[in-house]
Design an enzyme around this catalytic site. Structure first.
Site, short mmCIF file in Angstrom:
data_model
loop_
_atom_site.label_atom_id
_atom_site.label_comp_id
_atom_site.label_asym_id
_atom_site.label_seq_id
_atom_site.Cartn_x
_atom_site.Cartn_y
_atom_site.Cartn_z
CG ASP A 1 -2.06 0.98 1.11
OD1 ASP A 1 -2.04 1.80 0.17
OD2 ASP A 1 -2.97 0.95 1.96
CG HIS B 1 -2.21 5.00 3.06
ND1 HIS B 1 -2.45 6.15 3.77
CD2 HIS B 1 -3.20 4.14 3.42
CE1 HIS B 1 -3.51 5.99 4.54
NE2 HIS B 1 -4.00 4.79 4.34
CD GLU C 1 -5.26 -0.40 -1.00
OE1 GLU C 1 -5.59 0.35 -0.06
OE2 GLU C 1 -5.44 -1.64 -0.98
CD GLU D 1 -7.81 3.33 0.21
OE1 GLU D 1 -7.77 4.05 1.22
OE2 GLU D 1 -7.16 2.28 0.09
CG HIS E 1 -10.89 0.23 1.23
ND1 HIS E 1 -11.47 1.17 2.05
CD2 HIS E 1 -9.56 0.29 1.49
CE1 HIS E 1 -10.55 1.76 2.77
NE2 HIS E 1 -9.37 1.25 2.47
#
Length: 382
Positions: free
Chosen positions: A183, A185, A209, A235, A285
């Site tokens: 991730d 993020h 991600e 997400e 998610h």
């Protein structure tokens, strides 16, 4: 049947639950939360309540379109997260009224269980090997974690080297016993994403991600051509129109819409089916509570391209509350050998412990995302 009340409950660690009641005694639960803005969502649900009281809860499609289209403003994280919780609760009511799980009302399941992964490492990636070993001992063969601390738009080779050493060490230790999802993020900007994806490719991650910062997703088109690693986005998107460029420009190979943020079960199933036409995988998610997870499992049950499910058991955010705290005994979401089993009971297939929810709501919470800064004092992406 008519809707008589919408009741929200602010419960630890950082969740908001919604109960929709009807005049026939059938109730449904949803989770209309936006992490760090739970009080805002409670207010938005109350505003939607002015439209919903007295409505027939079985008219899910009409209610969805009314809440989405009525007024000047639509979309965005607040409105769509509130709509998401309402949509999920309405599906729960319909399933309970008919004595069927939601997935049966959506055409029936294509699977009875879905592979799951759990989080390790915390906001900043620490003790990754210990976390991975603990998950493997519990039967998991996949995990996800943040790959780095704060990272500036162009950062140092020393920071990149530290990230690479950490992740190569983890891969060497776990071998092929565990799949690793990385991730970024949204804390990695495009210049550094290009560098990191090239360096990380030999580690064969399950996916990466949010490879770029929010707002730069369209610029990730070049990244998908640069790397063979599947790129995952979704997400932070809040309705199907935001996914158009991901599909049309072949940016994402995996999407992870959150049913608690993207308009509920109804919209997530629509997006998942659309993704299937582009041969894009679905990985909903869900770093949230039990109601949100139960909603995800209904989506996983009917979307053929769903392949793995996030869940928050033991996640680092869960201080003061855990997924299982708000379910009645015997209603735990079944996790065996790294797979979550799709609930088969009516509605969402779970029974919420309302007494525990009410008691926890008396404590409430004020969870907020941490504020990070770079060495030069400028604000950092969290």
């Amino acid at each position: 049947m008519r809707i008589t009340a919408l009741k929200t409950f602010l419960v630890p660690p950082r969740w908001l639950f919604l109960k929709i009641e009807t005049d026939e005694g059938v109730s449904g639960w949803g989770e209309p939360v936006l992490e760090g803005h739970a009080e805002t969502l409670a207010t938005q649900v109350a505003e939607f309540g002015d439209v919903l009281i007295g409505q027939d809860p079985s008219r899910i499609g009409d209610i969805w379109q009314t809440l989405y289209r009525n007024g000047c403003y639509r979309g965005g994280p607040v409105l769509m997260s509130a709509l998401a919780g309402i949509d999920t609760a309405l599906w729960d009511i319909k399933g309970r009224a008919l004595g069927q799980p939601i997935h049966a009302l959506l055409g029936g399941p294509v699977r009875d269980r879905v592979r799951s992964y759990a989080w390790i490492g915390g906001d900043r990636p620490r003790d990754l090997l210990q976390g991975a070993e603990a998950l493997m001992a519990r039967g998991f063969d996949a995990c996800k974690f943040n790959i780095c601390d704060e990272m500036q738009i162009v950062d140092t080779h020393a920071k990149v080297d530290a990230v690479i050493r950490n992740l190569f060490g983890l891969r060497e230790a776990v071998g092929t016993r565990m799949d690793l999802a990385f991730d970024f993020h949204g804390r990695v900007h495009l210049p550094m994403a290009r560098v990191l994806l090239r360096e990380l490719e030999p580690l064969r991650p399950l996916f990466v991600e949010d490879a770029v910062a929010a707002g730069a997703v369209e610029e990730a088109e070049g990244l998908s051509r640069l790397t063979s690693i599947p790129l995952c986005f979704g997400e932070r998107m809040h309705n199907r129109s935001e996914f158009k460029h991901l599909f049309e420009r072949r940016i994402a190979q995996v999407i992870n819409p959150d049913p608690a943020h993207v308009g509920g079960i109804s919209e997530t199933v629509r997006i998942g089916s659309w993704a299937e036409a582009y041969d894009v995988a679905l990985a909903p998610h869900c770093p949230l509570g039990p109601i949100a997870l139960a909603a995800c499992l209904q989506v996983d049950a009917v979307c053929h391209n769903a392949f793995i499910q996030e869940q928050s058991l033991g996640i680092h955010y869960n201080t003061g509350g855990e997924v299982t705290d708000y379910l009645l005994p015997g209603n735990d979401l079944t996790l065996r050998d790294g797979f979550l089993h799709v609930p088969t009971g009516p509605g969402l297939g779970i029974e919420v412990d309302e007494a525990a929810v009410v008691a926890a709501a008396e404590r409430g919470h004020r969870w907020r995302a941490p504020v990070w800064r770079h060495r030069d004092g400028s604000i950092a992406e969290w």
